[in-house]
Enzyme design. Structure first.
Site, mmCIF file in Angstrom:
data_model
loop_
_atom_site.group_PDB
_atom_site.id
_atom_site.type_symbol
_atom_site.label_atom_id
_atom_site.label_comp_id
_atom_site.label_asym_id
_atom_site.label_seq_id
_atom_site.Cartn_x
_atom_site.Cartn_y
_atom_site.Cartn_z
ATOM 1 N N LYS A 268 0.826 -1.231 -0.067
ATOM 2 C CA LYS A 268 0.017 0.079 -0.094
ATOM 3 C C LYS A 268 0.846 1.194 0.013
ATOM 4 O O LYS A 268 0.385 2.371 -0.263
ATOM 5 C CB LYS A 268 -0.952 -0.029 1.247
ATOM 6 N N CYS B 266 -14.413 -6.091 2.858
ATOM 7 C CA CYS B 266 -15.823 -6.162 2.317
ATOM 8 C C CYS B 266 -15.786 -6.983 1.356
ATOM 9 O O CYS B 266 -16.733 -7.025 0.494
ATOM 10 C CB CYS B 266 -16.149 -4.725 1.922
HETATM 11 C C1 SPV Z 1 -5.971 -3.850 3.121
HETATM 12 O O1 SPV Z 1 -6.379 -3.587 4.232
HETATM 13 O O2 SPV Z 1 -6.766 -3.299 2.051
HETATM 14 C C2 SPV Z 1 -5.329 -5.015 2.696
HETATM 15 C C3 SPV Z 1 -4.190 -5.462 3.626
HETATM 16 O O3 SPV Z 1 -5.211 -5.267 1.461
HETATM 17 S S1 SPV Z 1 -2.983 -3.877 3.772
HETATM 18 O O4 SPV Z 1 -3.240 -2.958 2.926
HETATM 19 O O5 SPV Z 1 -1.737 -4.698 3.353
HETATM 20 O O6 SPV Z 1 -3.201 -3.472 5.126
HETATM 21 MN MN MN Z 2 -6.642 -3.878 0.203
#
Ligand code: SPV
Ligand code: MN
Length: 657
Positions: free
Chosen positions: A247, A293
């Protein structure tokens, strides 16, 4: 407006390495022969400087360069077991990793964008001035790797050579983080120089878990330096906070698309999956769903699964919309994964043959992982995210502690999953996306499926996603706006992102416009004249909603036009339900697709009010809202606040007379 390479380069400033000869001298001093030989194959000067500065800043005892060779990948796994970040489980190639009880999800209160003076960020995100971030990182990351091995990996976010693929460095003291990266991303060590050259840039991620004690968690930070495409993460272990190839770099990709590649690219929090339609054709979908979700479940419904979390989209020369998955594995929530709804995933998790990192599930006395909602007999005790656990255990407030954390996850390579189309997923041309879906967690308002009349209406569906809080963020509560389900990862003002969406989907270059649809699986009986919070639908219905969109994308089903989009006719859905051997009573259809106009009007007002508080929101958003409101008010004037599908059909016919 965002500018790259603007302001102090924090990593270089703290590391102090400015030239290649300094970097090489440092490697001579800090690295063993193996690491030096491996780094010797990399010529990209900027990358070598990043690595050298990370080493200079964190002061590790040793450096391990992970080339992605079988031996290196094995070594990372072994190191993780030796160090204790993971433990081996009886099932071959399975390990368990626990994050601290207080860090079971993204720490949004300690996650910041580093900004230069005058740079704006999303109102829904936190920011920190560059000078302050510099001080913090210097104070806490200088020497953070003392006594530890610093691991350096070279990855590609996407199939190598794809127009939207970007290489990235993952530099971390955590063996668990590197092990996860080995599963979730493609290695590009052998072609790093060429790929960084082709893409024109690369991302850098620097992380250390530090001593990994609960008392350090208040100091934990996730910093994204937007100008230098570099992330810093410290005193934490949860992959969403530490494996910033995921992310962290997604946030940078959103910036690049929004500010530098308008009309060309989008970077979305979307699954990618193909659905087989009549005659065996495969139609690809990309779908946005907020964290927690059901994104992974929806992706798995497809016959040709490509990805469950992120999509890089672009317009190809031929005017089609293409997409790649920057990842090649899943870091998926396991709660409610069971044989009935997720057979492919269950096979990987319960049968030998797949490498799996489990996190934050319960491990029973036989070393078997368990989780809530797996449809199996639960054990009475075991070890979970907070230590020893037993059935009936309660927390300090007397609340029962669940067997597994709701954000407990499994990490595995996609190639283990039976419906993964590896050839398509690895194709640098991407797959052609014909349908885009947006969904949230909406218990009382929107119908299960609706198709936007125009690209503008489609953008507004994305802008209006709502969700109740999920366990993916520490401390999140209540109903949250989740624009495009990408909101937690949009660094700049939402107005900029929204504008880029309008431009992209209306672009003349995008000759083959995708269908844009809203999905909602979460309508309850209580919201449709029944009682309670039980859902009107069930997981397997997803196949029908997608199946209908597949037909609609090929112009093979008619639909009923309403002010908020086209909705399906009963006959078409009944046929699709018959294909999954499910009866679909007309009465259920009538409930699911009747309009509770006041709810919808309220929803529109909520979005307008929220967006009116922000500057520079494109007027088109308000124009679409206005148009929808007028249409809905006319329906209400004629039929009252609850409008049946029969009445919607009649109104649609009247308007075309
Ligand atoms: C999310 O929470 O959208 C995920 C896991 O895919 S992480 O973003 O790595 O926390
Ligand atoms: Mn995610």
């Amino acid at each position: 407006m965002l500018e790259l390479k603007k302001g102090l380069d924090i990593l270089a400033e703290i590391g102090g390495i400015r030239a290649l000869d300094q970097a090489l001298a440092l490697f001579e001093h800090r690295c063993d022969e193996d690491a030096r030989a491996k780094l010797g194959q990399i010529a990209h000067e900027e990358a070598l400087l990043k690595i050298a500065n990370a080493v200079a800043m964190t002061e590790p005892e040793a450096v391990f360069v992970n080339t992605g060779s079988d031996a290196d990948v094995q070594r990372v796994r072994d190191m993780s077991l030796e160090k204790g970040e993971e433990q081996a489980l009886p099932m071959k190639d399975h390990t368990i990793h626990f994050d601290l009880a207080q860090e079971q999800a993204r720490i949004i209160d300690r996650t910041f964008y580093i900004v230069n003076a005058g740079e704006e960020t999303s109102v829904l995100a936190l920011k920190i001035p560059r000078a302050e971030a510099y001080e913090y990182i210097k104070t806490h990351m200088k020497g953070i790797a003392r006594g530890k091995t610093l691991l350096v990996g070279f990855f590609s976010r996407g199939p190598i050579g794809a127009p939207a693929a970007i290489p990235a460095l993952e530099i971390t003291t955590s063996t668990y983080v590197m092990h996860s990266a080995n599963i979730l991303y493609r290695h590009v060590y052998d072609r790093f120089d060429q790929e960084a050259q082709r893409a024109g840039l690369f991302y850098t991620n620097v992380h250390s878990e530090g001593p990994n004690r609960p008392e350090d968690l208040p100091l934990a930070r996730v910093f994204m330096d937007r100008s230098w495409l570099t992330t810093f993460s410290m005193f934490c272990t949860y992959a969403g906070n530490t494996l910033l190839l995921k992310k962290g770099n997604h946030r940078f990709a959103v910036d690049l698309a929004t500010y530098f590649q308008r009309e060309e690219k989008l970077s979305e929090h979307m699954f990618i999956t193909g659905l087989t339609g009549p005659g065996g054709r495969v139609t690809y979908f990309a779908g946005a769903t907020p964290s927690g979700c059901g994104k992974t479940t929806t992706a798995m419904v497809g016959s040709d699964f490509i990805g469950d979390d992120l999509a890089q989209l672009w317009v190809a020369e031929d005017g089609t919309l293409r997409a790649i998955n920057p990842e090649c594995g899943i870091f998926g929530i396991v709660q409610d994964v069971n044989r009935e709804s997720d057979p492919y995933l269950m096979k990987c998790l319960r049968e030998e043959g797949t490498e799996v990192i489990w996190s934050n599930v319960l491990i029973d006395e036989h070393g078997i992982p368990h989780w809530v909602g797996n449809g199996e007999e639960p054990p009475q005790k075991g070890i979970n995210f907070q230590g020893q656990w037993w059935e009936g255990q309660t927390d300090a407030n007397g609340k029962p502690i669940p067997l597994s954390h709701p954000n407990a996850r499994c990490t595995l390579h996609n190639k283990a999953i039976a419906n993964y189309n590896q050839a398509a997923a690895e194709d640098p041309h991407g797959v052609a996306i014909k349908v885009i879906t947006y969904s949230g967690r909406d218990s009382d308002t929107m119908p299960p499926v609706r198709v936007a009349q125009t690209p503008d209406h489609g953008v507004v569906i994305g802008a209006s996603i709502l969700s109740t809080a999920t366990a993916t963020e520490v401390g999140a509560k209540g109903v949250r706006r989740q624009p495009w389900a990408n909101e937690p990862f949009i660094p700049g003002p939402l107005a900029d992102y929204m504008d880029a969406q309008f431009v992209f989907f209306n672009s003349a270059k995008l000759k083959h416009k995708p269908l844009m649809a809203g999905l909602n699986y979460f309508l309850t009986h209580g919201a449709r004249d029944g009682e309670g919070n039980a859902l009107l639908g069930e997981k397997r219905d997803v196949k029908v909603w997608l199946g209908w969109l597949e037909l609609r994308a090929h112009g093979e089903v008619d639909a009923i036009e309403t002010p908020i989009g086209f909705i399906p006719r009963y006959e078409d859905l009944a046929k699709l339900f018959a294909e999954i051997d499910k009866e679909y009573p007309r009465e259920l259809y009538d409930k699911q697709f009747a309009f509770y106009v006041d709810n919808i009007l309220y929803r529109i007002a909520l979005q307008e009010d929220a967006y009116r508080k922000e500057e520079n929101i494109p007027a088109r958003l308000f124009a679409v809202c206005q148009q929808q409101r007028q249409g809905l008010e006319a329906l209400k004037a004629k039929y009252g606040p609850i409008v049946s599908v029969k009445q919607l059909t009649e109104a649609a016919e009247d308007s075309t007379k």
